[in-house]
Design an enzyme around this catalytic site. Sequence first.
Site, PDB file in Angstrom:
ATOM      1  N   ILE A 117     -13.561 -29.064  -1.777  1.00  0.00           N
ATOM      2  CA  ILE A 117     -14.694 -29.969  -1.914  1.00  0.00           C
ATOM      3  C   ILE A 117     -15.693 -29.469  -2.948  1.00  0.00           C
ATOM      4  O   ILE A 117     -16.329 -30.252  -3.664  1.00  0.00           O
ATOM      5  CB  ILE A 117     -15.369 -30.195  -0.538  1.00  0.00           C
ATOM      6  CG1 ILE A 117     -16.323 -31.389  -0.586  1.00  0.00           C
ATOM      7  CG2 ILE A 117     -16.065 -28.929  -0.052  1.00  0.00           C
ATOM      8  CD1 ILE A 117     -16.817 -31.817   0.789  1.00  0.00           C
ATOM      9  N   ASN A 118     -15.837 -28.142  -3.070  1.00  0.00           N
ATOM     10  CA  ASN A 118     -16.776 -27.565  -4.030  1.00  0.00           C
ATOM     11  C   ASN A 118     -16.293 -27.741  -5.461  1.00  0.00           C
ATOM     12  O   ASN A 118     -17.077 -28.083  -6.358  1.00  0.00           O
ATOM     13  CB  ASN A 118     -16.978 -26.083  -3.746  1.00  0.00           C
ATOM     14  CG  ASN A 118     -17.321 -25.789  -2.309  1.00  0.00           C
ATOM     15  OD1 ASN A 118     -16.662 -24.987  -1.673  1.00  0.00           O
ATOM     16  ND2 ASN A 118     -18.347 -26.421  -1.780  1.00  0.00           N
ATOM     17  N   LYS A 146       0.819  -1.209   0.000  1.00  0.00           N
ATOM     18  CA  LYS A 146       0.000   0.000   0.000  1.00  0.00           C
ATOM     19  C   LYS A 146       0.857   1.265   0.000  1.00  0.00           C
ATOM     20  O   LYS A 146       0.330   2.377  -0.062  1.00  0.00           O
ATOM     21  CB  LYS A 146      -0.929   0.006   1.211  1.00  0.00           C
ATOM     22  CG  LYS A 146      -1.965  -1.101   1.178  1.00  0.00           C
ATOM     23  CD  LYS A 146      -2.877  -1.042   2.390  1.00  0.00           C
ATOM     24  CE  LYS A 146      -3.921  -2.146   2.349  1.00  0.00           C
ATOM     25  NZ  LYS A 146      -4.817  -2.125   3.534  1.00  0.00           N
ATOM     26  N   ASP A 164      -7.296 -28.761  -4.527  1.00  0.00           N
ATOM     27  CA  ASP A 164      -6.234 -27.786  -4.279  1.00  0.00           C
ATOM     28  C   ASP A 164      -4.899 -28.230  -4.859  1.00  0.00           C
ATOM     29  O   ASP A 164      -4.246 -27.484  -5.596  1.00  0.00           O
ATOM     30  CB  ASP A 164      -6.066 -27.565  -2.773  1.00  0.00           C
ATOM     31  CG  ASP A 164      -7.220 -26.794  -2.159  1.00  0.00           C
ATOM     32  OD1 ASP A 164      -8.015 -26.206  -2.905  1.00  0.00           O
ATOM     33  OD2 ASP A 164      -7.333 -26.791  -0.919  1.00  0.00           O
ATOM     34  N   HIS A 224     -14.111 -23.897  -1.900  1.00  0.00           N
ATOM     35  CA  HIS A 224     -12.975 -24.658  -1.402  1.00  0.00           C
ATOM     36  C   HIS A 224     -12.901 -25.992  -2.150  1.00  0.00           C
ATOM     37  O   HIS A 224     -13.781 -26.325  -2.953  1.00  0.00           O
ATOM     38  CB  HIS A 224     -13.066 -24.878   0.103  1.00  0.00           C
ATOM     39  CG  HIS A 224     -12.636 -23.677   0.899  1.00  0.00           C
ATOM     40  ND1 HIS A 224     -11.348 -23.207   0.900  1.00  0.00           N
ATOM     41  CD2 HIS A 224     -13.346 -22.836   1.714  1.00  0.00           C
ATOM     42  CE1 HIS A 224     -11.252 -22.142   1.683  1.00  0.00           C
ATOM     43  NE2 HIS A 224     -12.466 -21.887   2.178  1.00  0.00           N
TER      44      HIS A 224
END
Length: 346
Positions: free
Chosen positions: A133-134, A67, A161, A131
């Site tokens: 599983i989805n 930033k 993943d 995640h």
Amino acid sequence: MQAPASTGPLAGLHVVEMAGIGPCPLAGMLLADHGAEVVVIERPGGQVLDTGTALDRGKRRVCLDLKTPEGLGQARALIDGADALIEGFRPGVMERLGLGPEAFAAGHPRLVYGRVTGWGQTGPLAQAAGHDINYVALTGVLSVASRAGVAPSIPATLIGDMGGGAMLLAFGLMAALWEARRSGRGQVIDAAMVDGVGLLSGLLHSLRAAGRWNDAPERNFFLHSAPFYDCFECADGRHVSIGALEPAFYAELLQRLGLADVDPAAQHDYRAWPALRERIAARIREKTRDEWCALLEGTNACFAPVLTLAEAPRHPHAQARGGFLQTEDGHWQPAPAPRFSRSGPG
């Protein structure tokens, strides 16, 4: 942990990794394991992840406040000096930081920009949370991780993943780097876990197309109904796995279990599976897991004990191959893979 001078096959490759969780750190570890110099950019005040663990192996970490003009300038300098960048944020995050692909298109045209997400950079779900599983569920793969009458289940984080995400990101990165040697131009890699898992299911789709895949669990040996392809509980409450698919291996399994009255030629008669499964389950419950290891391990019965994460590094096969490394504080982590005949690990 910073690796010594590398002798790995990727020595000389410079990669910047944006700190995150899941597939991006694993992809960075794969590159570092094989010799790449991987620098991880962390942001102050954020959750520090994976430091000192297997996923941080061989990397160098810097903390930059993106930033501020100073922090952003340092980040840009690191990326300008790298062959590739990998990140695992939602689409648009890197652009809002001023570090998207277009920011480097003119000054660093050879940069290979690897992006790993669950749903991909485009499509109606691109900005949705999700995640492992989805992502696995949407590909149809979760549906085949089931048995009759039981909800599907999968091992944590491995399929979406790490398999569909990290592995395909690393492969895409190396493919793009290879192409850049010819064209002199980098490109963006859109490594979506949902795409990667779909790709990994290619064999299942081939079996379905050939009429060799049955969606009914009670007729499909992969779906935990067959007596010759599943896990069974032992006398001590631990488990063993059996995977005797081929006729010769199935015949040996029956012989070693003392089931000489069972006809090996009827292996795929699914109507007989429930009764035979009960017989095999009862036989396995007669001995402890270690007793079955003494009788079946190393044979052609296609057998292995179901080990815990704590037990796996101490198994004789893992010990003989050096499959795990032990850190100074006594923790185990998987060793680099695959192995090369000449080039050592990073």
